[in-house]
Design an enzyme around this catalytic site. Structure first.
Site, PDB file in Angstrom:
ATOM      1  N   CYS A  70       0.867  -1.166   0.000  1.00 38.14           N
ATOM      2  CA  CYS A  70       0.000   0.000   0.000  1.00 38.14           C
ATOM      3  C   CYS A  70       0.904   1.215   0.000  1.00 38.14           C
ATOM      4  O   CYS A  70       1.601   1.482   0.980  1.00 38.14           O
ATOM      5  CB  CYS A  70      -0.913  -0.003   1.226  1.00 38.14           C
ATOM      6  SG  CYS A  70      -1.984   1.452   1.320  1.00 38.14           S
TER       7      CYS A  70
ATOM      8  N   GLU B 126      -3.790   1.370  -6.068  1.00 39.66           N
ATOM      9  CA  GLU B 126      -2.850   0.331  -6.503  1.00 39.66           C
ATOM     10  C   GLU B 126      -2.663   0.500  -8.000  1.00 39.66           C
ATOM     11  O   GLU B 126      -3.455   1.184  -8.672  1.00 39.66           O
ATOM     12  CB  GLU B 126      -3.376  -1.054  -6.135  1.00 39.66           C
ATOM     13  CG  GLU B 126      -2.325  -2.134  -6.069  1.00 39.66           C
ATOM     14  CD  GLU B 126      -1.129  -1.716  -5.225  1.00 39.66           C
ATOM     15  OE1 GLU B 126      -0.132  -1.257  -5.831  1.00 39.66           O
ATOM     16  OE2 GLU B 126      -1.188  -1.820  -3.999  1.00 39.66           O
TER      17      GLU B 126
END
Length: 219
Positions: free
Chosen positions: A2, A105
């Site tokens: 992340c 992402e």
């Protein structure tokens, strides 16, 4: 992993959601592109009370002589967090909750261009990442720092990436914060299928200078 996330949760809502006492130095305003080394909101348990406080996203082990003395540790892998010298004390003694609205992402196209995706809760609720934290001090400089715990992606998330943050449900918060005894390691898994959804967003978010709600608009 992340590497970027979104935070648009009002302070008053977080205070109520977590039943926490707020600090005076919380980051102000919405941030649609939270980047490593930014100040982020985090909830920890201290002196018998939950506190909503600010932390630098980028965990600093106590042996770092300066904030840039080693790798930027923004994530901690669930599979090895209890073994790594940088993290093993923190995951036992200093766990926190890191609230978010969603996160980003990336995939790549045939030409190798990075294509961003915005991931958020299917039900629209806030996400709460499992975090660990560490106070760092050297030569009069003091920072409270954190990292997000990540795990192998579930089937839904694996369509775009092989890792994802550990996302905690409200009933899991007391165990992660150490309020409900031992067993926090059992929480370091991927969330249930269907709890997250995602869509492509503009490549403007690839720049850490990008700001504004248009960053999460579908394209």
């Amino acid at each position: 992993m992340c590497g970027r996330f979104v935070h648009t949760l009002p302070k008053e809502a977080m205070v109520q959601l977590f039943d926490a006492v707020p600090a005076n130095d919380l980051p102000e305003g919405d941030n649609y592109n939270v980047c490593p080394t930014n100040q982020v909101h985090a909830v920890l348990q201290t002196e018998g009370q939950r506190r909503l406080t600010a932390m630098r996203w980028g965990f600093l082990p106590h042996w770092y002589k300066a904030p840039n003395d080693g790798p930027l540790l923004i994530n901690a892998r669930a599979e090895t967090v209890a073994e790594k010298p940088a993290f093993r004390a923190a995951v036992r003694e200093r766990r926190c909750l890191i609230p978010a609205t969603g996160f980003y992402e990336w995939t790549k196209d045939e030409e190798g261009n990075r294509l961003p995706w915005y991931i958020h809760a299917t039900a629209g609720a806030p996400l709460v990442f499992a975090g660990i934290w560490q106070d760092w001090e050297r030569d009069g400089d003091a920072l409270r720092t954190c990292a997000i715990v990540t795990t192998a992606a579930n089937k839904t998330m694996s369509e775009i990436h092989h890792r994802m943050p550990v996302i905690l449900a409200p009933e899991d918060w007391p165990l992660w914060l150490g309020e409900a005894g031992h067993g926090a390691a059992t929480l370091m898994t991927a969330g249930p299928e269907g709890s997250l959804t995602f869509h492509r967003v503009d490549r403007a978010v690839n720049s850490n200078r990008a700001r504004g709600p248009e960053l999460i608009e579908p394209i």
